[in-house]
Design a protein around this motif. Sequence first.
Motif, PDB file in Angstrom:
ATOM      1  N   MET A 165       0.809  -1.218   0.000  1.00  0.00           N
ATOM      2  CA  MET A 165       0.000   0.000   0.000  1.00  0.00           C
ATOM      3  C   MET A 165       0.845   1.271   0.000  1.00  0.00           C
ATOM      4  N   MET A 166       2.151   1.136   0.163  1.00  0.00           N
ATOM      5  CA  MET A 166       3.026   2.294   0.297  1.00  0.00           C
ATOM      6  C   MET A 166       2.867   3.314  -0.828  1.00  0.00           C
ATOM      7  N   PRO A 167       2.864   2.955  -2.113  1.00  0.00           N
ATOM      8  CA  PRO A 167       2.737   3.986  -3.154  1.00  0.00           C
ATOM      9  C   PRO A 167       1.441   4.800  -3.035  1.00  0.00           C
ATOM     10  N   ALA A 168       0.335   4.127  -2.761  1.00  0.00           N
ATOM     11  CA  ALA A 168      -0.936   4.838  -2.630  1.00  0.00           C
ATOM     12  C   ALA A 168      -0.936   5.720  -1.381  1.00  0.00           C
ATOM     13  N   LEU A 169      -0.426   5.189  -0.276  1.00  0.00           N
ATOM     14  CA  LEU A 169      -0.366   5.980   0.959  1.00  0.00           C
ATOM     15  C   LEU A 169       0.542   7.188   0.793  1.00  0.00           C
TER      16      LEU A 169
END
Length: 173
Positions: A127-131
Amino acid sequence: MQDLAAGHGEGCNFEDEDRFSQARRHVHHTIMYGFLLCFASTSVATVMRYGFGMHAPYGFWSLPKLFGVTGGVLLTIGCGAMALLKQKSDRDLGDPSAWGGDIGFILLLGFVGLSGLVLYAMGSTQMMPALLAVHLGSVLTFFLLMPFTKMAHGFYRLAALVRDAQRKRVASV
């Protein structure tokens, strides 16, 4: 803190017109220190990256993480508390037409802190890129809106405190 006691030292009476409280002053300080720590985190990380070639992610005991996590917690708690105090306040004591903008900006600032904390907690997942996009988008929105909000009064307040200190120094000489 002596200069932020509402002029008479009893605090603010924005909640009840006859009862004074220091709550708003303490919440303001929580938000201010949270913001300054988050800003320091970003500044230190920039120097580490471009000055020393140290790439993120940084360990928990690094200055960017220590400043950022502490600042994010203070910012999130402070903005939540300010939103609660704002809900209890008498809307007629200020400009009623500005109330929605004030609460919106408080919630935006709190979301910046919260999204940074969520990014830290979930940064090693898929989820890091979206977060990261959500967090950086909220930071950009904050800085674009800041000049049009009460946040700008911090700069004027600092200038007033510096001027007052200069006046007191000249008077004592």
